[in-house]
Design an enzyme around this catalytic site. Structure first.
Site, PDB file in Angstrom:
ATOM      1  N   HIS A 213      39.328  41.799  43.437  1.00 52.84           N
ATOM      2  CA  HIS A 213      38.288  42.780  43.749  1.00 52.84           C
ATOM      3  C   HIS A 213      38.808  43.934  44.585  1.00 52.84           C
ATOM      4  CE1 HIS A 213      38.017  41.271  47.866  1.00 52.84           C
ATOM      5  NE2 HIS A 213      37.677  40.052  47.457  1.00 52.84           N
TER       6      HIS A 213
ATOM      7  N   CYS B 140      40.108  35.375  48.099  1.00 55.86           N
ATOM      8  CA  CYS B 140      40.231  36.169  46.872  1.00 55.86           C
ATOM      9  C   CYS B 140      41.511  37.009  46.901  1.00 55.86           C
ATOM     10  CB  CYS B 140      39.005  37.073  46.707  1.00 55.86           C
ATOM     11  SG  CYS B 140      37.449  36.167  46.514  1.00 55.86           S
TER      12      CYS B 140
END
EC number: 2.-.-.-
Length: 241
Positions: free
Chosen positions: A149, A157
């Site tokens: 992202h 992440c």
């Protein structure tokens, strides 16, 4: 009163539709912004490999210890991937070793694929991974919502910054539109050489070391033939075709 209620309902429906339309427009705008800023550059890079956006397959490899994400490309009719771009991962959480539990802030390690696109992410644009995968589930590992992202913050992440996620997202979107059903994402703790595994062996337990040796099999296969990996899960480990 009878006339007021239908009028109120119409008003509420109209407002809801307007809000939905606004949300859809925002979603379209983020991709549109990415295209306006990145499309020309991406097309030029693909042309260097004799590829076009509408004839594209991609594959990602991430290395946690060196904070890098590699992008490989090929045409849908080719077997072999070629490295196109290496991106810097902006930030890392956790330590080396697989993700095992919700909230442990670990970045997963293993063989995954993109299973969802979010053009309205809190992190600008995001690409979701299928964590936990079949192996993770067989080992009892838990967790969810692992993404590649934008922005530069993370609790497990792969954050790439808003600027870089624009082009990464477009590559993935065009690959999907070219018919690629599953975009592979392989995540390794480091480049899985014998030397590196030996250097980090003392930092992990025997189970993680055995897991890394299993990952090394897939790493070596890709390095040898530059093809997407075909594997199954048997007895708590990856078995490669």
């Amino acid at each position: 009163m009878d006339k007021i209620i239908p009028t109120l309902m119409i008003l509420l429906i109209t407002v809801a539709c307007q809000n939905q339309s606004k949300k859809q427009q925002e979603q379209e705008d983020r991709v549109a912004v990415a295209k306006s800023e990145k499309e020309s550059m991406i097309k030029s890079k693909l042309a260097s490999k004799n590829l076009l956006p509408d004839n594209l397959n991609i594959l990602f490899i991430a290395y946690k210890n060196s904070d890098k994400l590699e992008l490989y490309v090929k045409s849908p009719t080719d077997d072999y991937y070629a490295l196109l771009q290496t991106y810097a991962i902006c930030k890392r959480s956790g330590i080396l070793g697989p993700k095992k539990a919700e909230g442990d802030k670990q970045v997963p390690e293993g063989f995954y694929h993109i299973d969802r696109f979010n053009s309205q992410s809190l992190y600008y644009l995001s690409l979701g991974l299928n964590y936990p995968n079949e192996l993770d589930k067989s080992l009892g590992y838990t967790g969810s919502d692992i993404f590649i992202h934008g922005k530069c913050e993370t609790v497990g992440c792969l954050p790439m910054t808003d600027d870089l996620i624009k082009e990464i997202y477009l590559y993935a979107l065009w690959a999907q539109e070219s018919g690629q059903q599953q975009i592979p994402v392989y995540i390794f703790p480091f480049e899985m050489t014998d030397e590196n595994i030996g250097n980090f062996k003392s930092e992990v337990d025997a189970k993680t070391y055995a897991f890394w040796k299993n990952l090394q099999e897939g790493y070596a296969l890709f390095r040898k033939n530059s093809k997407a990996l075909h594997y199954s899960v048997q007895s708590g480990r990856y078995v490669f075709d």
